[in-house]
Scaffold this motif. Sequence first.
Motif, PDB file in Angstrom:
ATOM      1  N   LEU A  55      34.938   9.798 -48.920  1.00 39.81           N
ATOM      2  CA  LEU A  55      34.240  10.491 -47.842  1.00 39.81           C
ATOM      3  C   LEU A  55      34.493   9.777 -46.530  1.00 39.81           C
ATOM      4  CD1 LEU A  55      30.829  11.136 -49.627  1.00 39.81           C
ATOM      5  CD2 LEU A  55      32.797  12.664 -49.465  1.00 39.81           C
ATOM      6  N   MET A  56      34.821  10.538 -45.496  1.00 41.93           N
ATOM      7  CA  MET A  56      35.085  10.002 -44.164  1.00 41.93           C
ATOM      8  C   MET A  56      34.233  10.772 -43.158  1.00 41.93           C
ATOM      9  SD  MET A  56      37.753   7.868 -44.756  1.00 41.93           S
ATOM     10  CE  MET A  56      38.683   7.716 -43.241  1.00 41.93           C
ATOM     11  N   LYS A  57      33.822  10.084 -42.110  1.00 44.11           N
ATOM     12  CA  LYS A  57      33.039  10.763 -41.074  1.00 44.11           C
ATOM     13  C   LYS A  57      33.918  10.931 -39.842  1.00 44.11           C
ATOM     14  CE  LYS A  57      28.267  11.082 -39.656  1.00 44.11           C
ATOM     15  NZ  LYS A  57      26.930  10.468 -39.677  1.00 44.11           N
ATOM     16  N   GLN A  58      34.062  12.156 -39.394  1.00 49.93           N
ATOM     17  CA  GLN A  58      34.837  12.481 -38.200  1.00 49.93           C
ATOM     18  C   GLN A  58      33.883  13.130 -37.201  1.00 49.93           C
ATOM     19  OE1 GLN A  58      37.995  15.586 -38.222  1.00 49.93           O
ATOM     20  NE2 GLN A  58      39.369  13.885 -37.824  1.00 49.93           N
ATOM     21  N   GLY A  59      33.427  12.312 -36.243  1.00 48.71           N
ATOM     22  CA  GLY A  59      32.382  12.789 -35.350  1.00 48.71           C
ATOM     23  C   GLY A  59      31.084  12.919 -36.124  1.00 48.71           C
ATOM     24  N   ASP A  60      30.510  14.103 -36.113  1.00 48.95           N
ATOM     25  CA  ASP A  60      29.280  14.366 -36.875  1.00 48.95           C
ATOM     26  C   ASP A  60      29.564  15.097 -38.182  1.00 48.95           C
ATOM     27  OD1 ASP A  60      27.734  13.192 -34.899  1.00 48.95           O
ATOM     28  OD2 ASP A  60      27.544  15.075 -33.779  1.00 48.95           O
ATOM     29  N   GLU A  61      30.840  15.335 -38.475  1.00 54.06           N
ATOM     30  CA  GLU A  61      31.202  16.138 -39.641  1.00 54.06           C
ATOM     31  C   GLU A  61      31.703  15.243 -40.771  1.00 54.06           C
ATOM     32  OE1 GLU A  61      33.994  20.048 -40.715  1.00 54.06           O
ATOM     33  OE2 GLU A  61      34.036  19.126 -38.711  1.00 54.06           O
ATOM     34  N   LEU A  62      31.312  15.574 -41.994  1.00 48.89           N
ATOM     35  CA  LEU A  62      31.752  14.844 -43.182  1.00 48.89           C
ATOM     36  C   LEU A  62      33.082  15.419 -43.661  1.00 48.89           C
ATOM     37  CD1 LEU A  62      30.708  12.552 -45.049  1.00 48.89           C
ATOM     38  CD2 LEU A  62      29.845  14.350 -46.562  1.00 48.89           C
ATOM     39  N   LYS A  63      34.056  14.526 -43.884  1.00 52.98           N
ATOM     40  CA  LYS A  63      35.393  14.949 -44.307  1.00 52.98           C
ATOM     41  C   LYS A  63      35.747  14.287 -45.636  1.00 52.98           C
ATOM     42  CE  LYS A  63      36.802  17.315 -40.545  1.00 52.98           C
ATOM     43  NZ  LYS A  63      37.389  18.666 -40.562  1.00 52.98           N
ATOM     44  N   PHE A  64      36.747  14.874 -46.315  1.00 57.82           N
ATOM     45  CA  PHE A  64      37.213  14.355 -47.593  1.00 57.82           C
ATOM     46  C   PHE A  64      38.696  13.988 -47.484  1.00 57.82           C
ATOM     47  CE2 PHE A  64      33.774  17.307 -48.251  1.00 57.82           C
ATOM     48  CZ  PHE A  64      32.956  16.701 -49.205  1.00 57.82           C
ATOM     49  N   GLN A  65      39.071  12.853 -48.074  1.00 60.26           N
ATOM     50  CA  GLN A  65      40.462  12.417 -48.064  1.00 60.26           C
ATOM     51  C   GLN A  65      40.896  12.104 -49.491  1.00 60.26           C
ATOM     52  OE1 GLN A  65      41.281   8.810 -45.863  1.00 60.26           O
ATOM     53  NE2 GLN A  65      43.421   9.347 -45.560  1.00 60.26           N
ATOM     54  N   ALA A  66      42.073  12.621 -49.862  1.00 62.05           N
ATOM     55  CA  ALA A  66      42.572  12.419 -51.224  1.00 62.05           C
ATOM     56  C   ALA A  66      43.122  11.015 -51.403  1.00 62.05           C
ATOM     57  CB  ALA A  66      43.658  13.447 -51.531  1.00 62.05           C
ATOM     58  N   ILE A  67      42.951  10.487 -52.619  1.00 64.93           N
ATOM     59  CA  ILE A  67      43.494   9.177 -52.988  1.00 64.93           C
ATOM     60  C   ILE A  67      44.405   9.391 -54.190  1.00 64.93           C
ATOM     61  CG2 ILE A  67      42.922   6.856 -53.818  1.00 64.93           C
ATOM     62  CD1 ILE A  67      40.212   7.135 -52.444  1.00 64.93           C
ATOM     63  N   SER A  68      45.579   8.792 -54.155  1.00 64.84           N
ATOM     64  CA  SER A  68      46.535   8.955 -55.252  1.00 64.84           C
ATOM     65  C   SER A  68      45.968   8.368 -56.544  1.00 64.84           C
ATOM     66  CB  SER A  68      47.861   8.288 -54.917  1.00 64.84           C
ATOM     67  OG  SER A  68      47.695   6.884 -54.850  1.00 64.84           O
ATOM     68  N   THR A  69      46.500   8.822 -57.659  1.00 64.82           N
ATOM     69  CA  THR A  69      46.021   8.352 -58.962  1.00 64.82           C
ATOM     70  C   THR A  69      46.252   6.855 -59.127  1.00 64.82           C
ATOM     71  OG1 THR A  69      46.562  10.525 -59.896  1.00 64.82           O
ATOM     72  CG2 THR A  69      46.182   8.734 -61.454  1.00 64.82           C
ATOM     73  N   SER A  70      47.407   6.365 -58.665  1.00 65.01           N
ATOM     74  CA  SER A  70      47.716   4.931 -58.787  1.00 65.01           C
ATOM     75  C   SER A  70      46.764   4.089 -57.942  1.00 65.01           C
ATOM     76  CB  SER A  70      49.157   4.665 -58.369  1.00 65.01           C
ATOM     77  OG  SER A  70      49.380   5.076 -57.030  1.00 65.01           O
ATOM     78  N   GLU A  71      46.449   4.589 -56.748  1.00 65.86           N
ATOM     79  CA  GLU A  71      45.516   3.870 -55.869  1.00 65.86           C
ATOM     80  C   GLU A  71      44.112   3.891 -56.455  1.00 65.86           C
ATOM     81  OE1 GLU A  71      44.657   1.706 -52.280  1.00 65.86           O
ATOM     82  OE2 GLU A  71      46.526   2.233 -53.310  1.00 65.86           O
ATOM     83  N   ALA A  72      43.737   5.024 -57.046  1.00 66.10           N
ATOM     84  CA  ALA A  72      42.412   5.135 -57.663  1.00 66.10           C
ATOM     85  C   ALA A  72      42.291   4.182 -58.848  1.00 66.10           C
ATOM     86  CB  ALA A  72      42.165   6.573 -58.115  1.00 66.10           C
ATOM     87  N   SER A  73      43.370   4.070 -59.615  1.00 65.36           N
ATOM     88  CA  SER A  73      43.373   3.159 -60.766  1.00 65.36           C
ATOM     89  C   SER A  73      43.234   1.714 -60.307  1.00 65.36           C
ATOM     90  CB  SER A  73      44.659   3.352 -61.564  1.00 65.36           C
ATOM     91  OG  SER A  73      44.720   2.448 -62.635  1.00 65.36           O
TER      92      SER A  73
END
Length: 319
Positions: A55-73
Amino acid sequence: MSLSEKAESLHQKMLEFPTSKLFGQDELQELLNIPNPMELVKTAQELVSNNLIKLMKQGDELKFQAISTSEASKISSMSNDEAMIYSHIEASGREGIWTKTIKAKTNLHQHIVVRCLKSLENQRYIKSIKSVKHPTRKIYMLYNLQPSIEVTGGPWFTDSELDTEFIDSLLTVIWRFVASKSFPTAFQPPSSSNNMVQASFPSNHTGFINLDDIMEFITSNKITNIELATNDIRSLCEVLIYDDKLEQVNGTMDTYKASWQSVLEAGYGRAYLEDEVVKTKYKSLIDGSSFSIFDCHSEIQPSEEQDPDIVYLDSWSHE
């Protein structure tokens, strides 16, 4: 990791975009064609729990950013403290982050911060770098990133120290290359067939050297194994202009020619004085008792009875 079909589908569709892409809630609903926001929240929470989106905050809005499977692991294998420290280092990008700043942002004890940093560094998740702005600070960044120019100082710094020898050698190479294209006989051996007085090209010559030519010359001749950008070459040419060794060709951008003064200072004309055949041909010009155009430090000595009609060039040009 086990994911539901919807969660896996959403994650794959998010990864089709650049990794820096931030998604709003409406965009995610459109990707999965889910009209019900509550259904999306359940799917997104599943991905957040598995470290596959953040979850990322851009101004007052909540945003979503994908993470690769290798990075998540990678993140899943970390302790909570390591993951927290890693997230701050990741957010610092190519600028890196100071250990003292990490401690302040995480509110962790110094001993824990040091232990986590050592563990992450041993696993090659992060690396420490030196900053030319703050040489005494220990700064960390992600292992696979290259530090920004603001941190390293660019190609002119080696181990955070200004590499004057490297700079001087490049300045010499660039000046000699431009000079050879500005005055074609400047570096040729003495010859009676050369017009030593007129060493330059005709006034209508347009084939002077530009930045692309210099870059091509340095690259093709493998002058250096350090990657240089066009702006780096431009900076070197500007130094040579300030040193009166290069001149920018009138009416052009980034096109240069060597100054006649710099060619003389490099020794043009001296070899002609040592060649008897050529010396005889140009005796009147290079006779020691007369003014020589090849002696850049010569001066015209005024006579005791100065001719009132004589006007020197500098006086005339300032009238």
